[in-house]
Design a protein around this motif. Sequence first.
Motif, PDB file in Angstrom:
ATOM      1  N   ASN A  52     116.121  35.658  37.897  1.00 17.19           N
ATOM      2  CA  ASN A  52     114.659  35.573  37.832  1.00 17.19           C
ATOM      3  C   ASN A  52     114.058  35.107  39.158  1.00 17.19           C
ATOM      4  N   PRO A  53     114.382  35.757  40.270  1.00 19.02           N
ATOM      5  CA  PRO A  53     113.936  35.258  41.573  1.00 19.02           C
ATOM      6  C   PRO A  53     112.418  35.272  41.742  1.00 19.02           C
ATOM      7  N   ILE A  54     111.739  36.245  41.182  1.00 22.32           N
ATOM      8  CA  ILE A  54     110.278  36.312  41.334  1.00 22.32           C
ATOM      9  C   ILE A  54     109.625  35.095  40.671  1.00 22.32           C
ATOM     10  N   PHE A  55     110.107  34.734  39.503  1.00 23.57           N
ATOM     11  CA  PHE A  55     109.578  33.555  38.823  1.00 23.57           C
ATOM     12  C   PHE A  55     109.732  32.317  39.700  1.00 23.57           C
ATOM     13  N   TYR A  56     110.927  32.099  40.247  1.00 21.83           N
ATOM     14  CA  TYR A  56     111.186  30.891  41.026  1.00 21.83           C
ATOM     15  C   TYR A  56     110.462  30.904  42.370  1.00 21.83           C
ATOM     16  N   LYS A  57     110.356  32.067  43.002  1.00 22.15           N
ATOM     17  CA  LYS A  57     109.577  32.151  44.242  1.00 22.15           C
ATOM     18  C   LYS A  57     108.122  31.790  43.969  1.00 22.15           C
ATOM     19  N   THR A  58     107.594  32.315  42.886  1.00 15.85           N
ATOM     20  CA  THR A  58     106.215  32.013  42.506  1.00 15.85           C
ATOM     21  C   THR A  58     106.070  30.534  42.166  1.00 15.85           C
ATOM     22  N   TYR A  59     107.014  30.004  41.440  1.00 17.87           N
ATOM     23  CA  TYR A  59     106.999  28.587  41.074  1.00 17.87           C
ATOM     24  C   TYR A  59     106.898  27.713  42.318  1.00 17.87           C
ATOM     25  N   PHE A  60     107.747  27.978  43.299  1.00 20.92           N
ATOM     26  CA  PHE A  60     107.732  27.178  44.520  1.00 20.92           C
ATOM     27  C   PHE A  60     106.449  27.403  45.318  1.00 20.92           C
ATOM     28  N   LYS A  61     105.953  28.636  45.324  1.00 20.46           N
ATOM     29  CA  LYS A  61     104.745  28.945  46.091  1.00 20.46           C
ATOM     30  C   LYS A  61     103.517  28.274  45.481  1.00 20.46           C
ATOM     31  N   ASP A  83     114.582  32.597  49.702  1.00 24.20           N
ATOM     32  CA  ASP A  83     114.004  33.236  50.889  1.00 24.20           C
ATOM     33  C   ASP A  83     114.941  34.284  51.480  1.00 24.20           C
ATOM     34  N   ASP A  84     116.252  34.054  51.354  1.00 21.00           N
ATOM     35  CA  ASP A  84     117.249  34.985  51.886  1.00 21.00           C
ATOM     36  C   ASP A  84     117.620  36.087  50.895  1.00 21.00           C
ATOM     37  N   GLY A  85     116.934  36.130  49.750  1.00 17.75           N
ATOM     38  CA  GLY A  85     117.187  37.199  48.778  1.00 17.75           C
ATOM     39  C   GLY A  85     118.338  36.949  47.837  1.00 17.75           C
ATOM     40  N   CYS A  86     118.760  35.716  47.683  1.00 16.62           N
ATOM     41  CA  CYS A  86     119.856  35.354  46.768  1.00 16.62           C
ATOM     42  C   CYS A  86     121.094  36.215  47.013  1.00 16.62           C
ATOM     43  N   LYS A  87     121.452  36.383  48.286  1.00 19.13           N
ATOM     44  CA  LYS A  87     122.591  37.232  48.649  1.00 19.13           C
ATOM     45  C   LYS A  87     123.917  36.647  48.156  1.00 19.13           C
ATOM     46  N   GLU A  88     124.049  35.325  48.255  1.00 21.61           N
ATOM     47  CA  GLU A  88     125.295  34.689  47.788  1.00 21.61           C
ATOM     48  C   GLU A  88     125.285  34.638  46.267  1.00 21.61           C
ATOM     49  N   SER A  89     126.460  34.567  45.702  1.00 21.22           N
ATOM     50  CA  SER A  89     126.569  34.480  44.235  1.00 21.22           C
ATOM     51  C   SER A  89     126.184  33.069  43.788  1.00 21.22           C
ATOM     52  N   PRO A  90     125.780  32.955  42.524  1.00 24.85           N
ATOM     53  CA  PRO A  90     125.529  31.601  41.987  1.00 24.85           C
ATOM     54  C   PRO A  90     126.750  30.700  42.115  1.00 24.85           C
ATOM     55  N   GLU A  91     127.914  31.278  41.979  1.00 24.12           N
ATOM     56  CA  GLU A  91     129.148  30.489  42.102  1.00 24.12           C
ATOM     57  C   GLU A  91     129.301  29.932  43.520  1.00 24.12           C
ATOM     58  N   ASP A  92     128.972  30.740  44.527  1.00 23.20           N
ATOM     59  CA  ASP A  92     129.057  30.270  45.909  1.00 23.20           C
ATOM     60  C   ASP A  92     128.040  29.170  46.190  1.00 23.20           C
ATOM     61  N   ILE A  93     126.837  29.309  45.669  1.00 22.16           N
ATOM     62  CA  ILE A  93     125.813  28.302  45.872  1.00 22.16           C
ATOM     63  C   ILE A  93     126.195  27.014  45.143  1.00 22.16           C
ATOM     64  N   ASN A  94     126.785  27.144  43.981  1.00 23.19           N
ATOM     65  CA  ASN A  94     127.211  25.975  43.220  1.00 23.19           C
ATOM     66  C   ASN A  94     128.282  25.212  43.963  1.00 23.19           C
ATOM     67  N   LYS A 100     124.598  27.189  35.796  1.00 23.37           N
ATOM     68  CA  LYS A 100     123.659  27.861  34.886  1.00 23.37           C
ATOM     69  C   LYS A 100     122.275  27.979  35.514  1.00 23.37           C
ATOM     70  N   LEU A 101     121.841  26.936  36.208  1.00 18.14           N
ATOM     71  CA  LEU A 101     120.549  26.982  36.892  1.00 18.14           C
ATOM     72  C   LEU A 101     120.566  28.065  37.961  1.00 18.14           C
ATOM     73  N   PHE A 102     121.619  28.108  38.784  1.00 19.32           N
ATOM     74  CA  PHE A 102     121.702  29.109  39.848  1.00 19.32           C
ATOM     75  C   PHE A 102     121.778  30.528  39.283  1.00 19.32           C
ATOM     76  N   GLN A 103     122.464  30.693  38.161  1.00 17.53           N
ATOM     77  CA  GLN A 103     122.517  32.015  37.525  1.00 17.53           C
ATOM     78  C   GLN A 103     121.122  32.424  37.058  1.00 17.53           C
ATOM     79  N   HIS A 104     120.392  31.487  36.495  1.00 17.56           N
ATOM     80  CA  HIS A 104     119.037  31.788  36.022  1.00 17.56           C
ATOM     81  C   HIS A 104     118.118  32.128  37.190  1.00 17.56           C
ATOM     82  N   ILE A 105     118.263  31.418  38.280  1.00 17.99           N
ATOM     83  CA  ILE A 105     117.452  31.692  39.472  1.00 17.99           C
ATOM     84  C   ILE A 105     117.751  33.093  39.999  1.00 17.99           C
ATOM     85  N   LYS A 106     119.036  33.445  40.080  1.00 19.05           N
ATOM     86  CA  LYS A 106     119.417  34.774  40.592  1.00 19.05           C
ATOM     87  C   LYS A 106     118.872  35.881  39.691  1.00 19.05           C
TER      88      LYS A 106
END
Length: 83
Positions: free
Chosen positions: A15-24, A72-83, A7-13
């Motif tokens: 909302n990538p701008i939010f998470y990139k900004t969060y980390f930055k 950083d890589d543009g969330c190319k992999e699926s959330p399922e793959d990252i999980n 669920k976290l990875f799905q949310h990140i995928k």
Amino acid sequence: MSYNFLKLFQHIKENPIFYKTYFKLSADMDIPWDEKYINPEMIKFFGSIDQKEYHILFFKAGLNAIIRKWLDDGCKESPEDIN
């Protein structure tokens, strides 16, 4: 209870701008998480409380590194793959 972060990875995928900004903006901060995400079966391998804290720190650092690289890589992999 599920011990995955899908669920976290799905949310990140989604909302990538939010998470990139969060980390930055919070370079010293990590994705907030709770100890409940650790599988109870793993607890028996920790030994002392001190060892448990080291394992948790190691796990959090790895999770955050994976999320940052994925973003950083543009969330190319699926959330399922990252999980």
